[in-house]
Write an enzyme that holds these catalytic residues in place. Structure first.
Site, PDB file in Angstrom:
ATOM      1  N   HIS A  48      10.566 -10.650  -2.471  1.00 27.29           N
ATOM      2  CA  HIS A  48       9.285 -11.022  -3.108  1.00 27.29           C
ATOM      3  C   HIS A  48       9.074 -10.265  -4.400  1.00 27.29           C
ATOM      4  O   HIS A  48       8.269  -9.348  -4.443  1.00 27.29           O
ATOM      5  CB  HIS A  48       8.134 -10.743  -2.145  1.00 27.29           C
ATOM      6  CG  HIS A  48       6.881 -11.496  -2.458  1.00 27.29           C
ATOM      7  ND1 HIS A  48       5.913 -11.018  -3.311  1.00 27.29           N
ATOM      8  CD2 HIS A  48       6.442 -12.694  -2.018  1.00 27.29           C
ATOM      9  CE1 HIS A  48       4.908 -11.884  -3.372  1.00 27.29           C
ATOM     10  NE2 HIS A  48       5.206 -12.905  -2.591  1.00 27.29           N
ATOM     11  N   ILE A  54       6.581  -8.495  -7.090  1.00 22.85           N
ATOM     12  CA  ILE A  54       5.121  -8.556  -6.966  1.00 22.85           C
ATOM     13  C   ILE A  54       4.780  -8.216  -5.518  1.00 22.85           C
ATOM     14  O   ILE A  54       5.321  -8.816  -4.583  1.00 22.85           O
ATOM     15  CB  ILE A  54       4.580  -9.962  -7.320  1.00 22.85           C
ATOM     16  CG1 ILE A  54       4.932 -10.319  -8.759  1.00 22.85           C
ATOM     17  CG2 ILE A  54       3.070 -10.027  -7.093  1.00 22.85           C
ATOM     18  CD1 ILE A  54       4.677 -11.763  -9.111  1.00 22.85           C
ATOM     19  N   GLY A  57      -0.032 -10.306  -1.462  1.00 21.19           N
ATOM     20  CA  GLY A  57      -1.444 -10.179  -1.103  1.00 21.19           C
ATOM     21  C   GLY A  57      -1.646  -9.882   0.366  1.00 21.19           C
ATOM     22  O   GLY A  57      -2.533  -9.105   0.737  1.00 21.19           O
ATOM     23  N   VAL A  58      -0.832 -10.450   1.222  1.00 24.38           N
ATOM     24  CA  VAL A  58      -0.972 -10.213   2.657  1.00 24.38           C
ATOM     25  C   VAL A  58      -0.731  -8.737   2.984  1.00 24.38           C
ATOM     26  O   VAL A  58      -1.351  -8.182   3.898  1.00 24.38           O
ATOM     27  CB  VAL A  58      -0.048 -11.153   3.471  1.00 24.38           C
ATOM     28  CG1 VAL A  58       1.413 -10.810   3.264  1.00 24.38           C
ATOM     29  CG2 VAL A  58      -0.417 -11.146   4.934  1.00 24.38           C
ATOM     30  N   GLU A  62      -3.326  -6.109   4.709  1.00 25.36           N
ATOM     31  CA  GLU A  62      -2.912  -5.266   5.843  1.00 25.36           C
ATOM     32  C   GLU A  62      -3.158  -3.782   5.552  1.00 25.36           C
ATOM     33  O   GLU A  62      -3.607  -3.040   6.426  1.00 25.36           O
ATOM     34  CB  GLU A  62      -1.434  -5.505   6.184  1.00 25.36           C
ATOM     35  CG  GLU A  62      -0.888  -4.605   7.281  1.00 25.36           C
ATOM     36  CD  GLU A  62      -1.519  -4.787   8.649  1.00 25.36           C
ATOM     37  OE1 GLU A  62      -1.441  -3.827   9.457  1.00 25.36           O
ATOM     38  OE2 GLU A  62      -2.092  -5.862   8.935  1.00 25.36           O
TER      39      GLU A  62
END
Length: 147
Positions: A48, A54, A57-58, A62
């Site tokens: 990723h 980058i 977002g997840v 978390e």
């Protein structure tokens, strides 16, 4: 201040999913602030994305949740870590999540959470994440402290 050794006693998470390095401020039943240093060595960057890393977002969500979990534990048990055995914070919902800017290797990702509501074992927190004082993500998190 809560360092990584104490965080590891509170949270069950371990590499590669332990996403908070330090707690810098904690006011029981009210708020918490912590951070994670994002490095190119994060396993997530293998996929990723290999040519443009980058931070997902997840993972930001978390990290906010783990930071909020520390607030819930400390508010519920204080310094008595013996009562925390076999306790976990379970996610119930994530609402109003917004991602405003990319997080990249080299960033210091600061998590700030405030208690919106706390009743019994259920916590509702407003979480915000910042890089260089710029809001990068926010969400309303609901969790339950359970066995």
């Amino acid at each position: 201040m809560i360092d990584i050794e104490e965080i590891s006693k509170i949270l069950p998470h371990r590499y590669p999913i332990l996403l908070v390095d330090r707690i810098t401020s904690l006011e029981l039943n009210k708020s918490v602030e912590g951070y994670k240093n994002i490095t190119i060595n994060e396993q997530i960057f293998l996929g990723h994305f290999p040519t443009k890393p980058i931070y997902p977002g997840v993972m930001i969500i978390e990290g906010m949740a783990q930071t909020g979990g520390i607030l819930a534990y400390k508010s519920s048990f204080g310094e008595d870590a013996t009562n925390m055995d076999n306790k976990l914070v379970y996610f119930m919902s994530i609402d109003k999540a917004k991602f405003r800017s990319m997080v990249k290797p080299g960033d210091k990702l600061v998590y700030k959470l405030e208690v919106l509501k706390h009743k019994g074992k259920v916590w509702v927190l407003q979480g915000k994440s910042f890089v260089d004082d710029k809001l990068v993500a926010e969400a309303e998190l609901k969790a339950m402290l359970g066995d």
